[in-house]
Design a protein around this motif. Structure first.
Motif, short mmCIF file in Angstrom:
data_model
loop_
_atom_site.label_atom_id
_atom_site.label_comp_id
_atom_site.label_asym_id
_atom_site.label_seq_id
_atom_site.Cartn_x
_atom_site.Cartn_y
_atom_site.Cartn_z
N VAL A 139 17.47 48.09 14.63
CA VAL A 139 18.77 48.21 15.32
C VAL A 139 18.60 49.32 16.34
N LEU A 140 19.08 49.07 17.57
CA LEU A 140 18.90 50.01 18.67
C LEU A 140 20.28 50.40 19.21
N PRO A 141 20.93 51.39 18.57
CA PRO A 141 22.22 51.85 19.07
C PRO A 141 22.03 52.79 20.26
N VAL A 142 23.03 52.83 21.13
CA VAL A 142 23.00 53.72 22.30
C VAL A 142 24.09 54.76 22.14
N HIS A 143 23.72 56.02 22.27
CA HIS A 143 24.71 57.11 22.26
C HIS A 143 25.27 57.22 23.68
N LEU A 144 26.19 56.32 24.01
CA LEU A 144 26.56 56.11 25.41
C LEU A 144 27.42 57.24 25.97
N PHE A 145 27.12 57.58 27.20
CA PHE A 145 27.86 58.58 27.99
C PHE A 145 27.80 59.98 27.39
N GLY A 146 26.98 60.18 26.35
CA GLY A 146 26.84 61.50 25.76
C GLY A 146 27.49 61.66 24.40
N GLN A 147 28.01 60.56 23.85
CA GLN A 147 28.65 60.62 22.53
C GLN A 147 27.85 59.84 21.50
N SER A 148 27.61 60.47 20.36
CA SER A 148 26.85 59.82 19.30
C SER A 148 27.57 58.60 18.77
N CYS A 149 26.78 57.58 18.44
CA CYS A 149 27.30 56.45 17.68
C CYS A 149 27.74 56.92 16.30
N ASP A 150 28.49 56.08 15.63
CA ASP A 150 28.88 56.36 14.24
C ASP A 150 27.67 56.01 13.37
N MET A 151 26.75 56.97 13.24
CA MET A 151 25.49 56.69 12.54
C MET A 151 25.69 56.49 11.04
N ARG A 152 26.68 57.15 10.48
CA ARG A 152 26.94 56.98 9.05
C ARG A 152 27.35 55.55 8.76
N ALA A 153 28.24 55.01 9.57
CA ALA A 153 28.68 53.62 9.39
C ALA A 153 27.55 52.64 9.68
N LEU A 154 26.72 52.96 10.66
CA LEU A 154 25.60 52.08 11.00
C LEU A 154 24.59 52.01 9.85
N LYS A 155 24.26 53.17 9.28
CA LYS A 155 23.33 53.19 8.16
C LYS A 155 23.92 52.47 6.95
N ALA A 156 25.22 52.59 6.76
CA ALA A 156 25.86 51.88 5.64
C ALA A 156 25.79 50.38 5.85
N ALA A 157 25.92 49.94 7.10
CA ALA A 157 25.86 48.51 7.40
C ALA A 157 24.46 47.95 7.13
N ILE A 158 23.43 48.74 7.40
CA ILE A 158 22.06 48.31 7.17
C ILE A 158 21.73 48.36 5.68
N GLY A 159 22.25 49.35 5.00
CA GLY A 159 22.01 49.48 3.56
C GLY A 159 20.55 49.75 3.26
N ASP A 160 20.04 49.13 2.22
CA ASP A 160 18.65 49.37 1.81
C ASP A 160 17.67 48.35 2.39
N ARG A 161 18.11 47.58 3.36
CA ARG A 161 17.22 46.61 4.00
C ARG A 161 16.19 47.35 4.87
N PRO A 162 14.97 46.83 4.95
CA PRO A 162 13.90 47.51 5.70
C PRO A 162 14.04 47.32 7.21
#
Length: 366
Positions: free
Chosen positions: A130-153
């Motif tokens: 997954v390639l999120p972009v921290h657009l315009f200088g603001q971080s993505c919601d990385m906690r929610a993104l990691k939760a969405a991926i879960g334990d998948r490789p």
């Protein structure tokens, strides 16, 4: 007409650093070492510590940072990489260049970043990253993104080209995924004097692989276990960037102050919406308004001598080169709406009170 206001004035930014920049240039000139070397190592060590990563590897551009990160993870034909349709072309272009398939997910209406709540539905057995972009200088919601991926490789590659110094609740961008990619294009918050980029990681093996890949895959020289590219960073760019680096956090504070001023001025303005941010450590590479009459507002500001920019006028899934992916207009309505109504106004830290007031007054007059 009053003096024109540019989107960014690199001459004004660099002028106070003239002596330090010339000293850096002279030091490299005298060294006779113009590619990689000690200047690059010093920049790498400084920025690794700054972002909180174990390793930083200087490369030739932000685009090449994305490309070599994908190569280091062996992303290629048959793989899918989930990303945003609302970003600079390189985000998706690099996925296609390694032979993988970009899989787009719509953006969050408030932050312009990848909507993490939509990621799980896009994951398939072919998803490699997954390639999120921290657009315009603001971080993505990385906690929610990691939760969405879960334990998948599935690896996360941060596109942090616009976000050096930004933070979120998870930490500073550049240390939040398997790899992260930065750009030193002159318009970035730490802008160079040409192209340049950086890859950061906490993984020793990935760091070593990126270093090998950036030099045509050779280790030792002339012996190639991998096919890499010429992704090396010039010594001169590294030395000049180091001369500018001490000012970076101060510039970010200046951008935040300008953003806070604009947001207060525009809070109740009809017809426009200032950007919303989740994290106080947004570094505002751009300050992006939303306006249903965007083109008219841009023309109004241009007539008053105020530069603006549209980031981005066409979503990536609707670019001609991605037609074979099968996306149609309406596939990602939030991103498509953003393309119709976003307008960036000057936010650079040297703007000053008088010019930012003139910009705000002119927007409100519209």
């Amino acid at each position: 007409m009053a003096d024109a206001i540019p989107m960014l004035d690199v001459i004004e930014q660099n002028a106070p650093l003239d002596i330090a920049l010339r000293e850096a240039f002279d030091r490299v000139l005298r060294s006779g070492r113009f590619i990689l070397g000690g200047e690059v190592t010093r920049l790498e060590e400084t920025l690794a510590e700054y972002v909180g990563a174990s390793h930083a590897i200087g490369v030739s551009s932000g685009t090449d940072a994305l490309l070599v990160a994908l190569m280091a993870l062996d992303v290629g034909p048959g793989d899918e990489v989930i990303t945003t349709p609302f970003s600079f072309f390189a985000t998706a272009g690099c996925i296609a260049r390694v032979g993988a398939t970009p899989v787009f997910v719509d953006i969050d209406v408030d932050t312009f970043n990848l909507d993490a709540s939509k990621v799980d539905a896009a994951i398939t057995e072919r998803t490699k990253a997954v390639l999120p972009v921290h657009l315009f200088g603001q971080s993505c919601d990385m906690r929610a993104l990691k939760a969405a991926i879960g334990d998948r490789p599935i690896a996360i590659i941060e596109d942090a080209a616009q976000a050096l110094g930004a933070r979120c609740c998870e930490g500073r961008v550049g240390s939040l995924g398997a790899l992260a990619c930065f750009s030193f294009f002159p318009s970035k918050n730490l802008g160079g004097f040409g192209d340049g980029g950086l890859v950061t990681t906490n993984d020793d093996a990935l760091a070593d692989k990126v270093r090998v890949l950036r030099a045509h895959g050779s280790k030792p020289k002339y012996f190639h276990a991998l096919v890499g590219g010429n992704f090396r960073l010039d010594s001169l760019q590294a030395a000049l960037l180091m001369a500018k680096f001490p000012a970076l956090d101060g510039w970010a504070e200046g951008r935040r102050a300008n953003a806070a001023y604009y947001t207060e001025r525009f809070a109740d303005a009809p017809g426009i919406r200032p950007p919303r941010h989740l994290h106080k450590h947004h570094v505002f590479n751009q300050y992006v308004l939303r306006c249903e009459r965007r083109d008219a507002l841009q023309a109004h500001l241009k007539a008053k001598g105020i530069a603006t920019a549209i980031y981005y006028p066409r979503a990536l899934h609707l670019q001609q080169c991605f037609a074979d992916l099968g996306y149609a207009e309406g596939a990602f309505p939030v991103a498509e709406a953003a393309c119709r109504d976003v307008l960036a106004i000057p936010i650079f830290p040297e703007l000053g009170e008088e010019r930012r007031a003139r910009i705000a007054d002119t927007v409100l007059a519209f």
